[in-house]
Design a protein around this motif. Structure first.
Motif, short mmCIF file in Angstrom:
data_model
loop_
_atom_site.label_atom_id
_atom_site.label_comp_id
_atom_site.label_asym_id
_atom_site.label_seq_id
_atom_site.Cartn_x
_atom_site.Cartn_y
_atom_site.Cartn_z
N ARG A 234 0.66 -1.34 -0.03
CA ARG A 234 0.26 -0.33 0.37
C ARG A 234 0.79 1.12 0.01
O ARG A 234 0.55 2.45 -0.22
CB ARG A 234 -0.66 0.00 0.95
N LEU A 235 2.39 1.04 0.25
CA LEU A 235 3.42 2.65 0.41
C LEU A 235 2.62 2.82 1.64
O LEU A 235 3.02 2.70 2.27
CB LEU A 235 3.40 2.76 -1.14
N LEU A 236 2.21 4.48 0.78
CA LEU A 236 2.05 5.37 2.38
C LEU A 236 0.43 4.99 2.04
O LEU A 236 -0.42 6.14 1.37
CB LEU A 236 2.04 6.61 1.44
N HIS A 237 0.36 4.91 3.66
CA HIS A 237 -1.21 4.88 4.09
C HIS A 237 -1.20 5.49 4.99
O HIS A 237 -0.20 5.62 5.90
CB HIS A 237 -1.88 4.11 3.44
N GLY A 238 -2.83 4.87 5.96
CA GLY A 238 -2.29 5.33 7.50
C GLY A 238 -2.09 5.16 8.41
O GLY A 238 -0.88 5.84 9.11
N GLN A 239 -1.54 3.29 8.16
CA GLN A 239 -0.18 3.17 9.54
C GLN A 239 1.06 3.40 9.52
O GLN A 239 0.95 4.04 10.49
CB GLN A 239 -0.35 1.75 9.72
N VAL A 240 1.42 3.80 8.15
CA VAL A 240 2.63 4.00 8.03
C VAL A 240 2.53 6.06 8.77
O VAL A 240 3.54 6.46 9.61
CB VAL A 240 3.47 3.99 6.68
N VAL A 241 2.07 6.43 7.91
CA VAL A 241 1.63 8.19 8.50
C VAL A 241 0.85 7.98 9.67
O VAL A 241 2.14 9.51 10.16
CB VAL A 241 0.49 8.45 7.44
N VAL A 242 0.26 7.83 10.24
CA VAL A 242 0.14 7.98 12.16
C VAL A 242 1.03 7.06 12.79
O VAL A 242 1.65 7.93 13.87
CB VAL A 242 -1.24 7.45 11.72
N SER A 243 1.00 5.53 12.70
CA SER A 243 2.08 4.87 13.48
C SER A 243 3.41 5.22 13.44
O SER A 243 4.18 5.82 14.73
CB SER A 243 1.40 3.70 13.38
N TRP A 244 4.17 4.79 12.33
CA TRP A 244 5.09 4.60 11.47
C TRP A 244 6.18 5.76 12.08
O TRP A 244 7.32 5.88 12.37
CB TRP A 244 5.79 3.71 10.67
N VAL A 245 5.27 7.11 11.55
CA VAL A 245 6.39 8.83 11.49
C VAL A 245 6.90 9.28 12.49
O VAL A 245 7.41 9.62 12.98
CB VAL A 245 5.68 9.58 10.80
N LYS A 246 5.41 8.62 13.48
CA LYS A 246 5.50 8.90 15.06
C LYS A 246 6.33 8.11 16.09
O LYS A 246 7.23 8.68 16.62
CB LYS A 246 3.95 9.00 15.50
N ALA A 247 6.53 7.34 15.71
CA ALA A 247 7.29 6.08 16.41
C ALA A 247 8.98 5.99 16.07
O ALA A 247 9.49 5.62 16.83
CB ALA A 247 6.97 4.74 16.08
N THR A 248 9.48 6.90 14.92
CA THR A 248 10.05 6.88 14.35
C THR A 248 10.51 7.93 13.80
O THR A 248 12.15 8.17 13.83
CB THR A 248 10.83 6.36 12.85
N ASN A 249 10.01 9.34 14.72
CA ASN A 249 10.25 10.27 14.41
C ASN A 249 10.64 10.82 12.66
O ASN A 249 11.23 11.93 13.04
CB ASN A 249 10.89 10.93 15.69
N ALA A 250 9.72 10.36 11.80
CA ALA A 250 10.59 10.92 10.94
C ALA A 250 10.69 11.67 9.86
O ALA A 250 9.15 12.25 10.55
CB ALA A 250 10.12 9.20 9.73
#
Length: 155
Positions: free
Chosen positions: A10-26
């Motif tokens: 799915r590439l860039l979607h909700g789980q990445v935008v909400v969860s992973w960006v925050k967790a990694t401070n990307a």
């Protein structure tokens, strides 16, 4: 610094935008997918979905490999997202600095074997995954940063 390498069709979607960006401070997301890199409509849609304040690059595998020396110099937390196991394997064979990959989701297509809740692998994807494991890559299955990670050790 590369904080997360993720396989997700799915590439860039909700789980990445909400969860992973925050967790990694990307501060940057680099999508590595040949088909998407060559499709202006897909690129535009992805750039609309990006979180505010996060840069997004979309590269083919060859272009990403060419840019890795520059990426390594960036003073940013980076998430790499691959759309397919074949792109991931090709990249890692040429850039062996990646030792851990998160499998987020793969498409449930005819003939695919379910490996976990969100991971379905075709014969080719299974072969690619076995090769990644043989290269010493640690593969975890984890949809969101707050869910528990399962290690994928064999197929």
């Amino acid at each position: 610094m590369i904080k997360l390498v993720r396989l997700d069709y799915r590439l860039l979607h909700g789980q990445v935008v909400v969860s992973w960006v925050k967790a990694t401070n990307a501060q940057r997301i680099i999508i590595i997918d040949d088909e998407t890199a060559g499709n202006d409509l897909k690129k535009s849609a992805i750039k609309l979905a990006k979180p505010a304040g996060v840069r997004v690059n979309i590269f083919s595998v060859a272009c990403a490999l060419e840019k890795m020396p520059k990426v390594e110099q960036l003073d940013e937390n980076i998430i790499l997202i691959f759309g397919s196991t074949s792109h991931l394997l090709t990249f890692i064979k040429s850039y062996p600095h990646i030792s851990k990959v998160n499998y987020g989701a793969t498409a449930n297509v005819d003939g695919a074997k379910q490996v976990s809740q969100s991971i379905f692998l075709t014969e080719q994807q299974q072969a690619d995954t076995r090769e990644l494991l043989a290269l010493g890559v640690q593969i975890t299955v984890q949809q969101t940063a707050v869910s528990s990670a399962e290690e994928l050790t064999s197929l």
